[in-house]
Design a protein around this motif. Structure first.
Motif, PDB file in Angstrom:
ATOM      1  N   ARG A 192      78.557 -38.747   7.949  1.00  0.00           N
ATOM      2  CA  ARG A 192      78.141 -39.623   9.037  1.00  0.00           C
ATOM      3  C   ARG A 192      79.190 -40.731   9.168  1.00  0.00           C
ATOM      4  O   ARG A 192      79.610 -41.309   8.166  1.00  0.00           O
ATOM      5  CB  ARG A 192      76.755 -40.192   8.751  1.00  0.00           C
ATOM      6  CG  ARG A 192      75.659 -39.134   8.885  1.00  0.00           C
ATOM      7  CD  ARG A 192      74.326 -39.541   8.308  1.00  0.00           C
ATOM      8  NE  ARG A 192      74.317 -39.902   6.889  1.00  0.00           N
ATOM      9  CZ  ARG A 192      74.460 -39.049   5.860  1.00  0.00           C
ATOM     10  NH1 ARG A 192      74.659 -37.778   6.088  1.00  0.00           N
ATOM     11  NH2 ARG A 192      74.415 -39.467   4.611  1.00  0.00           N
ATOM     12  N   VAL A 193      79.578 -41.007  10.402  1.00  0.00           N
ATOM     13  CA  VAL A 193      80.617 -41.989  10.671  1.00  0.00           C
ATOM     14  C   VAL A 193      80.134 -42.927  11.769  1.00  0.00           C
ATOM     15  O   VAL A 193      79.626 -42.481  12.801  1.00  0.00           O
ATOM     16  CB  VAL A 193      81.928 -41.305  11.122  1.00  0.00           C
ATOM     17  CG1 VAL A 193      83.003 -42.339  11.394  1.00  0.00           C
ATOM     18  CG2 VAL A 193      82.403 -40.291  10.091  1.00  0.00           C
ATOM     19  N   SER A 194      80.280 -44.231  11.552  1.00  0.00           N
ATOM     20  CA  SER A 194      79.975 -45.221  12.580  1.00  0.00           C
ATOM     21  C   SER A 194      80.965 -46.368  12.429  1.00  0.00           C
ATOM     22  O   SER A 194      81.653 -46.478  11.417  1.00  0.00           O
ATOM     23  CB  SER A 194      78.541 -45.735  12.436  1.00  0.00           C
ATOM     24  OG  SER A 194      78.368 -46.381  11.182  1.00  0.00           O
ATOM     25  N   SER A 195      81.048 -47.210  13.453  1.00  0.00           N
ATOM     26  CA  SER A 195      81.986 -48.336  13.348  1.00  0.00           C
ATOM     27  C   SER A 195      81.478 -49.539  14.120  1.00  0.00           C
ATOM     28  O   SER A 195      80.644 -49.417  15.014  1.00  0.00           O
ATOM     29  CB  SER A 195      83.377 -47.925  13.846  1.00  0.00           C
ATOM     30  OG  SER A 195      83.332 -47.517  15.181  1.00  0.00           O
ATOM     31  N   HIS A 196      82.007 -50.692  13.721  1.00  0.00           N
ATOM     32  CA  HIS A 196      81.727 -51.944  14.408  1.00  0.00           C
ATOM     33  C   HIS A 196      82.909 -52.882  14.189  1.00  0.00           C
ATOM     34  O   HIS A 196      83.745 -52.650  13.311  1.00  0.00           O
ATOM     35  CB  HIS A 196      80.421 -52.578  13.897  1.00  0.00           C
ATOM     36  CG  HIS A 196      80.466 -52.977  12.460  1.00  0.00           C
ATOM     37  ND1 HIS A 196      80.216 -52.098  11.425  1.00  0.00           N
ATOM     38  CD2 HIS A 196      80.747 -54.159  11.876  1.00  0.00           C
ATOM     39  CE1 HIS A 196      80.328 -52.728  10.265  1.00  0.00           C
ATOM     40  NE2 HIS A 196      80.667 -53.982  10.509  1.00  0.00           N
ATOM     41  N   ARG A 197      82.999 -53.923  14.986  1.00  0.00           N
ATOM     42  CA  ARG A 197      84.086 -54.916  14.863  1.00  0.00           C
ATOM     43  C   ARG A 197      83.637 -56.067  13.981  1.00  0.00           C
ATOM     44  O   ARG A 197      82.478 -56.473  14.014  1.00  0.00           O
ATOM     45  CB  ARG A 197      84.471 -55.449  16.244  1.00  0.00           C
ATOM     46  CG  ARG A 197      85.036 -54.410  17.176  1.00  0.00           C
ATOM     47  CD  ARG A 197      86.440 -53.983  16.852  1.00  0.00           C
ATOM     48  NE  ARG A 197      87.395 -55.058  17.136  1.00  0.00           N
ATOM     49  CZ  ARG A 197      88.660 -55.041  16.748  1.00  0.00           C
ATOM     50  NH1 ARG A 197      89.142 -54.022  16.069  1.00  0.00           N
ATOM     51  NH2 ARG A 197      89.459 -56.029  17.040  1.00  0.00           N
ATOM     52  N   HIS A 198      84.596 -56.567  13.174  1.00  0.00           N
ATOM     53  CA  HIS A 198      84.323 -57.712  12.304  1.00  0.00           C
ATOM     54  C   HIS A 198      85.623 -58.482  12.099  1.00  0.00           C
ATOM     55  O   HIS A 198      86.596 -57.935  11.566  1.00  0.00           O
ATOM     56  CB  HIS A 198      83.778 -57.231  10.950  1.00  0.00           C
ATOM     57  CG  HIS A 198      83.464 -58.338  10.006  1.00  0.00           C
ATOM     58  ND1 HIS A 198      82.303 -59.075  10.096  1.00  0.00           N
ATOM     59  CD2 HIS A 198      84.165 -58.854   8.965  1.00  0.00           C
ATOM     60  CE1 HIS A 198      82.307 -59.987   9.132  1.00  0.00           C
ATOM     61  NE2 HIS A 198      83.428 -59.871   8.446  1.00  0.00           N
ATOM     62  N   GLU A 199      85.654 -59.733  12.550  1.00  0.00           N
ATOM     63  CA  GLU A 199      86.810 -60.622  12.322  1.00  0.00           C
ATOM     64  C   GLU A 199      88.144 -60.001  12.762  1.00  0.00           C
ATOM     65  O   GLU A 199      89.145 -60.124  12.066  1.00  0.00           O
ATOM     66  CB  GLU A 199      86.892 -60.994  10.838  1.00  0.00           C
ATOM     67  CG  GLU A 199      85.659 -61.668  10.279  1.00  0.00           C
ATOM     68  CD  GLU A 199      85.451 -63.080  10.808  1.00  0.00           C
ATOM     69  OE1 GLU A 199      86.443 -63.752  11.136  1.00  0.00           O
ATOM     70  OE2 GLU A 199      84.285 -63.488  10.897  1.00  0.00           O
ATOM     71  N   GLY A 200      88.150 -59.315  13.893  1.00  0.00           N
ATOM     72  CA  GLY A 200      89.386 -58.728  14.401  1.00  0.00           C
ATOM     73  C   GLY A 200      89.734 -57.375  13.798  1.00  0.00           C
ATOM     74  O   GLY A 200      90.796 -56.822  14.091  1.00  0.00           O
ATOM     75  N   TRP A 201      88.886 -56.862  12.960  1.00  0.00           N
ATOM     76  CA  TRP A 201      89.076 -55.555  12.333  1.00  0.00           C
ATOM     77  C   TRP A 201      87.989 -54.613  12.826  1.00  0.00           C
ATOM     78  O   TRP A 201      86.890 -55.032  13.156  1.00  0.00           O
ATOM     79  CB  TRP A 201      88.963 -55.666  10.810  1.00  0.00           C
ATOM     80  CG  TRP A 201      90.084 -56.416  10.168  1.00  0.00           C
ATOM     81  CD1 TRP A 201      90.263 -57.777  10.171  1.00  0.00           C
ATOM     82  CD2 TRP A 201      91.174 -55.876   9.436  1.00  0.00           C
ATOM     83  NE1 TRP A 201      91.402 -58.097   9.473  1.00  0.00           N
ATOM     84  CE2 TRP A 201      91.978 -56.944   9.011  1.00  0.00           C
ATOM     85  CE3 TRP A 201      91.541 -54.579   9.098  1.00  0.00           C
ATOM     86  CZ2 TRP A 201      93.133 -56.761   8.261  1.00  0.00           C
ATOM     87  CZ3 TRP A 201      92.685 -54.395   8.344  1.00  0.00           C
ATOM     88  CH2 TRP A 201      93.480 -55.480   7.937  1.00  0.00           C
ATOM     89  N   THR A 202      88.288 -53.322  12.821  1.00  0.00           N
ATOM     90  CA  THR A 202      87.263 -52.314  13.058  1.00  0.00           C
ATOM     91  C   THR A 202      86.835 -51.778  11.707  1.00  0.00           C
ATOM     92  O   THR A 202      87.667 -51.304  10.927  1.00  0.00           O
ATOM     93  CB  THR A 202      87.777 -51.159  13.931  1.00  0.00           C
ATOM     94  OG1 THR A 202      88.218 -51.697  15.184  1.00  0.00           O
ATOM     95  CG2 THR A 202      86.683 -50.134  14.164  1.00  0.00           C
ATOM     96  N   VAL A 203      85.556 -51.889  11.420  1.00  0.00           N
ATOM     97  CA  VAL A 203      85.009 -51.394  10.164  1.00  0.00           C
ATOM     98  C   VAL A 203      84.379 -50.033  10.439  1.00  0.00           C
ATOM     99  O   VAL A 203      83.455 -49.917  11.239  1.00  0.00           O
ATOM    100  CB  VAL A 203      83.955 -52.363   9.579  1.00  0.00           C
ATOM    101  CG1 VAL A 203      83.376 -51.810   8.281  1.00  0.00           C
ATOM    102  CG2 VAL A 203      84.573 -53.740   9.362  1.00  0.00           C
ATOM    103  N   VAL A 204      84.907 -49.020   9.790  1.00  0.00           N
ATOM    104  CA  VAL A 204      84.411 -47.654   9.934  1.00  0.00           C
ATOM    105  C   VAL A 204      83.625 -47.317   8.665  1.00  0.00           C
ATOM    106  O   VAL A 204      84.181 -47.306   7.578  1.00  0.00           O
ATOM    107  CB  VAL A 204      85.567 -46.655  10.139  1.00  0.00           C
ATOM    108  CG1 VAL A 204      85.041 -45.223  10.214  1.00  0.00           C
ATOM    109  CG2 VAL A 204      86.369 -47.003  11.380  1.00  0.00           C
TER     110      VAL A 204
END
Length: 117
Positions: A5-17
């Protein structure tokens, strides 16, 4: 097999996968395709792969991470890893990939600094 399972979101200018499950020859394209989309959306491509929920990773999974590392560098960015389980961290150490892709304990640590490794 648990799959991946893979998901992502943005945090402090980074994409967290976030990846959970098993990363192997059967699931590698799911992560690879997701990472390609994420990197195409942002320049510089600053990506953190949260491996804390990853139960298994084989050599084909590592090859996806290596390809993503190179893609991030090509887009003036960086790929960082979050807390792989002991067996996966050991695999990164044996292959010396831990010297190329920095490993952090938390998302906050990984996104707090912009320096190159």
């Amino acid at each position: 097999m648990d799959g991946l399972r893979v998901s992502s979101h943005r945090h402090e200018g980074w994409t967290v996968v976030e990846v959970t499950g098993e990363l192997d020859v059967a699931t590698r394209n799911l992560l690879g395709d997701h990472l390609e989309e994420v990197m195409a959306a942002h320049t510089p491509a600053r990506v953190v792969v949260d491996m804390s929920g990853l139960d298994f990773c084989d050599a084909s999974g590592l090859s996806v991470l290596v390809a993503a590392h190179h893609a991030a560098k090509d887009r003036q960015g960086q790929l960082r890893l979050i807390y792989p389980q002991r067996s996966i961290r050991r695999l990164l150490q044996i292959t010396e990939l831990i010297e190329v892709m920095p490993v952090f304990d938390t998302v906050a640590q990984a996104t707090a600094t912009m320096q190159d490794h």
